[in-house]
Design a protein around this motif. Structure first.
Motif, PDB file in Angstrom:
ATOM      1  N   CYS A  35     -60.547 -42.101 -29.405  1.00 39.86           N
ATOM      2  CA  CYS A  35     -60.780 -43.536 -29.229  1.00 39.86           C
ATOM      3  C   CYS A  35     -60.610 -43.885 -27.755  1.00 39.86           C
ATOM      4  CB  CYS A  35     -59.819 -44.331 -30.118  1.00 39.86           C
ATOM      5  SG  CYS A  35     -60.260 -46.058 -30.340  1.00 39.86           S
ATOM      6  N   VAL A  66     -57.698 -41.911 -25.769  1.00 34.55           N
ATOM      7  CA  VAL A  66     -56.806 -42.804 -26.527  1.00 34.55           C
ATOM      8  C   VAL A  66     -56.801 -44.246 -26.018  1.00 34.55           C
ATOM      9  CG1 VAL A  66     -55.297 -40.848 -27.048  1.00 34.55           C
ATOM     10  CG2 VAL A  66     -54.709 -42.373 -25.147  1.00 34.55           C
ATOM     11  N   LEU A  69     -57.070 -47.349 -28.305  1.00 34.51           N
ATOM     12  CA  LEU A  69     -56.261 -47.417 -29.525  1.00 34.51           C
ATOM     13  C   LEU A  69     -55.607 -48.778 -29.711  1.00 34.51           C
ATOM     14  CD1 LEU A  69     -54.392 -44.009 -29.876  1.00 34.51           C
ATOM     15  CD2 LEU A  69     -55.921 -45.067 -31.540  1.00 34.51           C
ATOM     16  N   VAL A  86     -53.025 -43.249 -38.029  1.00 31.93           N
ATOM     17  CA  VAL A  86     -53.322 -42.506 -36.803  1.00 31.93           C
ATOM     18  C   VAL A  86     -52.651 -41.147 -36.903  1.00 31.93           C
ATOM     19  CG1 VAL A  86     -53.252 -42.466 -34.289  1.00 31.93           C
ATOM     20  CG2 VAL A  86     -53.375 -44.665 -35.493  1.00 31.93           C
TER      21      VAL A  86
END
Length: 250
Positions: A35, A66, A69, A86
């Motif tokens: 992500c 990340v 996120l 997650v």
């Protein structure tokens, strides 16, 4: 199973490729792998949207994998969604807790399930997975994913090219592999086309189409010569991935 490339870029934005992110779908099962920055915008363009994806699987914790996120967590909360899982390598649970410590107004907004994985098999969001540690500058997992014993897709994550990783993907319909730089760049932790081609040739494995991703700006305008360099050693089907590309394997 359907795979959508949400982000095929790297830690150096180009304006045309988002950072790393992949959406896997099969029936009602959806899984977001990585992500990075911009991935949430790409996800919003899909039929699923960020409202329809409640499970994220991280390959590793570098920023370009990340950084969206916390954006995802807030967007799901604002959209009225209540759950998010997650999972990822050891330290993933601490990563999410640290993000929430930084953005403390997000504490308790979502019902979070946090999972630290080890190398080996796992089940997540209806997908059967297997994890293999790659050769990168921090702990990083490649993932082989399938549903109901169907064809597998292997996401090779960030890694140098090495035969164990290709053999981990043996039998996969699709292998998504890092190819960050053209040959003249002296780099570790990522492959160049010639090293990737030789590794694909030397591995004792059969894979379907190979998609190249994690592309730094250095690769722009160089795709044909990079494919030629791979083809000098490996005669399989290799293509460059693009943001928004969706493929189906059955």
């Amino acid at each position: 199973m359907r795979l959508t490339f949400l982000g095929t870029g790297s830690a150096m934005p180009t304006g045309s490729r988002m950072q790393s992110g992949y959406l896997l779908e099969r029936g009602g099962h959806r899984l977001l792998v990585d992500c990075g920055s911009g991935v949430l915008h790409s996800l919003a363009r899909t039929d699923a949207g960020y409202e329809g994806v409640d499970t994220v699987l991280l390959t590793h914790h570098h920023l370009d994998h990340v950084s969206d996120l916390d954006v995802l967590m807030k967007a799901r909360w604002l959209a009225g969604e209540t759950d998010l899982t997650v999972a990822g390598p050891p330290g993933t649970s601490d990563l999410i807790r640290d993000l929430l410590d930084t953005h403390d107004y997000m504490q308790d907004r979502l019902d979070l399930t946090l999972m630290d994985l080890d190398s080996g098999p796992f089940e997540l969001a209806g997908f059967s997975g297997d994890a293999c540690e790659t050769r990168h500058s921090m702990q990083c997992f490649a993932y082989r994913l399938s549903v109901d014993a169907g064809p597998a897709i292997t996401l090779g994550a960030d890694s140098e090219a090495f035969t164990d990783l290709i053999e981990f993907a043996d039998g996969s319909a699709v292998l998504v592999h890092d190819c960050s730089f053209p040959d003249e760049v002296d780099v570790s932790n990522h492959p160049t086309p010639t090293t990737l081609g030789r590794t694909l040739r030397d591995a004792d494995a059969e894979v379907g189409r190979v998609y190249l991703t994690h592309l730094y700006p250095h690769t722009e305008g160089r795709h044909e010569e990079m494919l030629d360099a791979i083809a000098d050693s490996y005669d399989g089907d290799v293509q460059f991935a693009e943001d928004g590309l969706t493929i189906t394997v059955s």
